[in-house]
Design a protein around this motif. Sequence first.
Motif, PDB file in Angstrom:
ATOM      1  N   ALA A   1     -19.147  14.614  12.247  1.00 61.40           N
ATOM      2  CA  ALA A   1     -19.445  13.564  12.982  1.00 61.40           C
ATOM      3  C   ALA A   1     -20.279  12.656  11.829  1.00 61.40           C
ATOM      4  N   VAL A   2     -21.460  12.970  11.166  1.00 64.48           N
ATOM      5  CA  VAL A   2     -22.196  12.433   9.656  1.00 64.48           C
ATOM      6  C   VAL A   2     -20.330  11.765   9.548  1.00 64.48           C
ATOM      7  N   GLY A   3     -19.604  11.922   8.551  1.00 62.41           N
ATOM      8  CA  GLY A   3     -18.693  11.101   7.977  1.00 62.41           C
ATOM      9  C   GLY A   3     -18.083  10.391   8.965  1.00 62.41           C
ATOM     10  N   TYR A   4     -18.083  10.206  10.598  1.00 66.98           N
ATOM     11  CA  TYR A   4     -17.592   9.303  11.053  1.00 66.98           C
ATOM     12  C   TYR A   4     -18.961   7.296  10.477  1.00 66.98           C
ATOM     13  N   LEU A   5     -20.348   8.521  11.108  1.00 66.95           N
ATOM     14  CA  LEU A   5     -21.065   7.497  10.471  1.00 66.95           C
ATOM     15  C   LEU A   5     -21.169   6.594   9.516  1.00 66.95           C
ATOM     16  N   THR A   6     -19.830   7.225   8.814  1.00 63.43           N
ATOM     17  CA  THR A   6     -20.463   5.987   7.354  1.00 63.43           C
ATOM     18  C   THR A   6     -19.193   5.018   7.418  1.00 63.43           C
ATOM     19  N   GLU A   7     -18.484   5.028   8.953  1.00 67.18           N
ATOM     20  CA  GLU A   7     -17.622   3.753   9.481  1.00 67.18           C
ATOM     21  C   GLU A   7     -18.648   2.959   9.760  1.00 67.18           C
ATOM     22  N   ILE A   8     -19.832   2.399  10.524  1.00 67.10           N
ATOM     23  CA  ILE A   8     -20.785   1.955  10.572  1.00 67.10           C
ATOM     24  C   ILE A   8     -20.528   0.616  10.093  1.00 67.10           C
ATOM     25  N   SER A   9     -20.970   0.711   8.508  1.00 70.42           N
ATOM     26  CA  SER A   9     -20.590  -0.346   7.743  1.00 70.42           C
ATOM     27  C   SER A   9     -19.007  -1.818   8.185  1.00 70.42           C
ATOM     28  N   ASN A  10     -18.377  -0.533   8.645  1.00 69.26           N
ATOM     29  CA  ASN A  10     -16.824  -1.395   9.389  1.00 69.26           C
ATOM     30  C   ASN A  10     -17.751  -2.549   9.932  1.00 69.26           C
ATOM     31  N   ILE A  11     -18.224  -2.210  10.653  1.00 70.10           N
ATOM     32  CA  ILE A  11     -18.758  -3.476  12.183  1.00 70.10           C
ATOM     33  C   ILE A  11     -18.822  -4.750  11.698  1.00 70.10           C
ATOM     34  N   PHE A  12     -19.564  -4.262  10.541  1.00 71.50           N
ATOM     35  CA  PHE A  12     -20.223  -5.692   9.751  1.00 71.50           C
ATOM     36  C   PHE A  12     -19.542  -6.499   8.518  1.00 71.50           C
ATOM     37  N   LEU A  13     -18.144  -5.603   8.316  1.00 72.47           N
ATOM     38  CA  LEU A  13     -17.399  -5.794   7.411  1.00 72.47           C
ATOM     39  C   LEU A  13     -16.569  -6.810   8.079  1.00 72.47           C
ATOM     40  N   ASP A  14     -16.364  -6.212   9.496  1.00 69.26           N
ATOM     41  CA  ASP A  14     -15.330  -7.188  10.044  1.00 69.26           C
ATOM     42  C   ASP A  14     -15.844  -8.458  10.951  1.00 69.26           C
ATOM     43  N   VAL A  15     -17.323  -8.574  10.771  1.00 67.00           N
ATOM     44  CA  VAL A  15     -18.029  -9.510  11.712  1.00 67.00           C
ATOM     45  C   VAL A  15     -17.494 -11.000  10.724  1.00 67.00           C
ATOM     46  N   ARG A  16     -18.218  -9.859   9.502  1.00 69.61           N
ATOM     47  CA  ARG A  16     -18.046 -11.499   7.824  1.00 69.61           C
ATOM     48  C   ARG A  16     -16.810 -11.737   8.109  1.00 69.61           C
ATOM     49  N   TRP A  17     -15.523 -11.034   7.775  1.00 67.15           N
ATOM     50  CA  TRP A  17     -14.701 -11.434   7.313  1.00 67.15           C
ATOM     51  C   TRP A  17     -13.987 -12.469   8.469  1.00 67.15           C
ATOM     52  N   PHE A  18     -14.711 -12.617   9.733  1.00 69.36           N
ATOM     53  CA  PHE A  18     -14.513 -12.821  11.033  1.00 69.36           C
ATOM     54  C   PHE A  18     -14.826 -14.858  10.817  1.00 69.36           C
ATOM     55  N   GLN A  19     -16.553 -14.171  10.367  1.00 75.10           N
ATOM     56  CA  GLN A  19     -17.260 -15.557   9.731  1.00 75.10           C
ATOM     57  C   GLN A  19     -16.222 -16.092   8.888  1.00 75.10           C
ATOM     58  N   LEU A  20     -16.039 -15.734   7.888  1.00 71.96           N
ATOM     59  CA  LEU A  20     -14.899 -16.467   6.157  1.00 71.96           C
ATOM     60  C   LEU A  20     -14.185 -17.298   7.084  1.00 71.96           C
ATOM     61  N   LYS A  21     -13.444 -16.685   7.824  1.00 69.28           N
ATOM     62  CA  LYS A  21     -11.348 -17.289   8.134  1.00 69.28           C
ATOM     63  C   LYS A  21     -11.757 -17.903   9.516  1.00 69.28           C
ATOM     64  N   VAL A  22     -12.823 -17.829  10.508  1.00 70.64           N
ATOM     65  CA  VAL A  22     -13.121 -18.702  11.696  1.00 70.64           C
ATOM     66  C   VAL A  22     -13.851 -20.191  10.978  1.00 70.64           C
ATOM     67  N   PHE A  23     -14.932 -19.895  10.127  1.00 67.74           N
ATOM     68  CA  PHE A  23     -16.245 -21.078   9.565  1.00 67.74           C
ATOM     69  C   PHE A  23     -16.096 -21.440   8.576  1.00 67.74           C
ATOM     70  N   GLY A  24     -15.063 -20.977   7.367  1.00 69.76           N
ATOM     71  CA  GLY A  24     -14.866 -20.884   5.915  1.00 69.76           C
ATOM     72  C   GLY A  24     -15.852 -20.430   5.631  1.00 69.76           C
ATOM     73  N   THR A  25     -17.027 -21.165   5.009  1.00 70.92           N
ATOM     74  CA  THR A  25     -17.724 -20.414   3.921  1.00 70.92           C
ATOM     75  C   THR A  25     -18.942 -20.829   4.236  1.00 70.92           C
ATOM     76  N   PRO A  26     -19.291 -19.813   5.414  1.00 68.92           N
ATOM     77  CA  PRO A  26     -20.615 -19.937   6.731  1.00 68.92           C
ATOM     78  C   PRO A  26     -21.626 -19.801   5.524  1.00 68.92           C
ATOM     79  N   ALA A  27     -23.037 -21.081   5.702  1.00 70.61           N
ATOM     80  CA  ALA A  27     -24.444 -21.078   4.827  1.00 70.61           C
ATOM     81  C   ALA A  27     -25.418 -20.898   5.614  1.00 70.61           C
ATOM     82  N   THR A  28     -25.000 -19.747   7.005  1.00 71.34           N
ATOM     83  CA  THR A  28     -25.875 -19.240   8.278  1.00 71.34           C
ATOM     84  C   THR A  28     -27.221 -18.344   7.971  1.00 71.34           C
ATOM     85  N   LEU A  29     -27.421 -18.319   9.111  1.00 67.55           N
ATOM     86  CA  LEU A  29     -28.801 -17.604   9.201  1.00 67.55           C
ATOM     87  C   LEU A  29     -27.714 -15.939  10.058  1.00 67.55           C
ATOM     88  N   PRO A  30     -27.186 -16.377  11.065  1.00 65.99           N
ATOM     89  CA  PRO A  30     -26.219 -14.977  11.449  1.00 65.99           C
ATOM     90  C   PRO A  30     -25.252 -14.459  10.174  1.00 65.99           C
TER      91      PRO A  30
END
Length: 146
Positions: free
Chosen positions: A30-59
């Motif tokens: 179960a603790v091993g699954y905890l390490t996957e939490i960072s994937n959420i933010f990695l996926d959001v970052r990828w989406f932000q880069l693909k959709v918005f280009g090179t965002p310099a935004t607070l989000p």
Amino acid sequence: MIIGHYPTMERPAAVLYGAGDAELIMWLSAVGYLTEISNIFLDVRWFQLKVFGTPATLPYALNSLLLLVSYVVTRVLIMPIVTWTRVVPRYAQYKQAGQLTSFYVVTTGVGFITLMSVAYTVILLKPGVRAFIFYGTGKKDPKKLI
């Protein structure tokens, strides 16, 4: 990851992997699954880069900061600490149960994963923390992000 962790969440296999202590291995998995939490933010970052280009935004900056903190805490700190405080002290228990292979697979595996995580963190931060969070050369003004 699911294929690797699924057997450890079933009591018969967990007893096998945990030198007779099923709860230990189920908790470690179960603790091993905890390490996957960072994937959420990695996926959001990828989406932000693909959709918005090179965002310099607070989000984008907040998400990048959460990615960095969650990745370092869960992958570089928690897993090795848990392994050295929960698994390594049970060496005699693994030896007595005849499960040294499981012991070495867990400890060596976590060791390699930690080394890869540290290497990836160094690669991410090579341009600097500021450049990672704000995307680019590190010269963006955080006051202009809003």
